[in-house]
Design an enzyme around this catalytic site. Structure first.
Site, PDB file in Angstrom:
ATOM      1  N   SER A 128       0.795  -1.236   0.000  1.00 50.80           N
ATOM      2  CA  SER A 128       0.000   0.000   0.000  1.00 50.80           C
ATOM      3  C   SER A 128       0.819   1.275   0.000  1.00 50.80           C
ATOM      4  CB  SER A 128      -0.950   0.006   1.202  1.00 50.80           C
ATOM      5  OG  SER A 128      -2.009  -0.901   1.001  1.00 50.80           O
ATOM      6  N   LYS A 131       0.023   3.598  -2.728  1.00 49.15           N
ATOM      7  CA  LYS A 131      -1.064   4.571  -2.625  1.00 49.15           C
ATOM      8  C   LYS A 131      -0.541   6.002  -2.607  1.00 49.15           C
ATOM      9  CE  LYS A 131      -4.616   1.701  -0.335  1.00 49.15           C
ATOM     10  NZ  LYS A 131      -4.033   0.364  -0.226  1.00 49.15           N
ATOM     11  N   SER A 186      -5.816   2.777   4.925  1.00 49.95           N
ATOM     12  CA  SER A 186      -5.308   2.122   3.713  1.00 49.95           C
ATOM     13  C   SER A 186      -6.433   1.391   2.993  1.00 49.95           C
ATOM     14  CB  SER A 186      -4.182   1.138   4.066  1.00 49.95           C
ATOM     15  OG  SER A 186      -3.321   0.940   2.981  1.00 49.95           O
TER      16      SER A 186
END
Length: 438
Positions: A128, A131, A186
């Site tokens: 993640s 991101k 997340s």
């Protein structure tokens, strides 16, 4: 120059030697000679042999994936070499010994200097932390007050076991709320809704890859916008650091990354004939920001993003300030033997970086975006593409002062100029006392 130490393993087993071929049985005489040699060695070897907590069984080490012999040299030739890279001057502190990550980078956020690295350009699954690139790409395009009613199609395509913030079909959310879901929890569900608002997952993935190239993040290939494990999806500690540095120029990015906890809209329910929508509390999963059992918040931390998947292990990029210096540290895939290891190794590298600043020769530098500094093109391998000296020459009239961090106390914002971007942009880095807790 720094010389890597090769520790003597305390877990050696004669059952599985480094070659992986079992030893042949020893004769009694050979065994006796070996015992005698060992006894004699005790008379000559100091009794207090240091034991390193980061030592590994040779058989286990042999199973670890190896970095490529040659990697990208964007940012400098030394960054393309496998292994630990650091140039210590006299009086500089040694690097921490308890580092197990496959890749890491310690850099100065203002100058762009890379103080030390370990397999900086090794292309690994990012989890993640990808991101951050999603936010770099999409966040500037969607007004924070825009509302969106979630359709069933918005949530399609999420991987099994994805992290979720709790977005519900049929409910409306503001862009502001959805970004909180991305940064704090997340939430892959929030990512997919924002991607739908941006024209769909495929379009967003294409734009993320274009953004990576514009940021000179050439190690990165995006397949899924949320960082979920997909074949061929990779990034590097170097590239993740670029994504964080680019994002921190955006005030909304900074706010979301530094938010410790917030309220998130829940479901609309009817009770006693009245319709009411509740909200619930969400907390940032960045343990250096919020703390956890066995780990304290890191002094001066201000984000940015953590991640964890089966293929990526644990990944993290953090930014923190001490005095007038702001550092970025990215850590990818520690061995998992130490609880919260990705945060503890990040903290050790931050501590080292603050102590070593001004005492090391940089091993490279963070590349500027290809559009910065008047260059226009993407730097080739071996070119830094964004040195602070070159940037200073191309920007003879910097706006906002000298580009220095100016003071930090409780309740005071720090202003930092990113010199290496060719434009002395100033962005506030809030200290821990100003975390948003709404």
């Amino acid at each position: 120059m720094y010389v890597r130490r090769v520790p003597i393993s305390s877990h050696y087993s004669d059952r599985t030697p480094r070659s992986g071929v079992p030893h042949a049985p020893r004769t009694r005489r050979a065994a006796a000679l070996a015992s005698t040699a060992f006894a004699l060695s005790l008379l000559t070897v100091p009794a207090a042999m240091p034991a390193h907590a980061d030592e590994k069984n040779p058989a286990d080490a042999a199973k670890e994936p190896k970095p490529p012999a040659q990697m990208s040299t964007v940012g400098g030739a030394q960054l393309g070499r496998p292994g630990t890279q650091v140039n210590l001057r006299k009086g500089a502190p040694e690097l921490p010994t308890k580092l197990s990550a496959r890749s890491w980078v310690v850099s100065d956020a203002e100058s762009g200097q890379v103080l030390a690295s370990h397999n900086a350009h090794w292309r690994l699954p990012p989890a993640s932390t990808l991101k951050m690139l999603f936010a770099d790409t999409v966040l500037p395009k969607l007004p924070s007050d825009r509302e969106h009613k979630v359709l069933p199609s918005d949530l399609e395509g999420m991987g099994e076991g994805s992290s979720l913030v709790g977005v519900k079909e049929g409910e409306s959310y503001s862009v502001h709320d959805l970004w909180r879901g991305v940064f704090l929890r997340s939430g892959n569900d929030a990512v997919h809704v924002l991607a739908a608002m941006n024209g769909g997952v495929d379009k967003t993935v294409e734009e993320m890859n274009e953004k990576a190239r514009a940021l000179t993040a050439n190690d990165t290939k995006v397949v899924s916008p949320d960082g979920y494990d997909r074949p061929g999806q990779v990034s590097s500690a170097y590239d993740l650091t670029l994504f964080a540095r680019a994002g921190l120029q955006n005030k909304d990015f900074r706010e979301y990354a530094a938010t410790a906890s917030a309220k998130f809209p829940g479901e609309t329910k009817k009770k006693d004939g009245k319709t009411k929508r509740e909200s619930f509390q969400i907390q940032n999963t960045n343990r250096l920001l919020t703390g956890d059992v066995g780990i304290d918040p890191y002094p001066g931390i201000a984000g940015v993003k953590n991640g964890s998947t089966t293929n990526a292990g644990n990944t993290f990029t953090g930014v923190a300030q001490r005095g007038d210096r702001v550092l970025l540290v990215t850590v990818m895939h520690p061995d998992g033997e130490e609880p919260h290891g990705v945060y503890k190794e990040t903290a050790r590298l931050l501590d080292w970086g603050f102590d070593a600043a001004g005492k090391v020769e940089p091993v490279g530098e963070l590349a500027a975006p290809s559009s910065a500094g008047g260059g226009g093109g993407t730097p080739k391998d071996g070119e830094a593409g964004g040195s602070s000296h070159a940037a200073a020459r191309t920007d003879s009239k910097p706006s906002g002062g000298a580009g220095m961090a100016v003071g930090i106390t409780a309740g005071v914002l720090v202003l930092l100029g990113l010199v290496a971007y060719g434009v002395h942009r100033r962005w506030p880095l809030p200290d821990l006392a100003r975390r948003h807790r709404r």
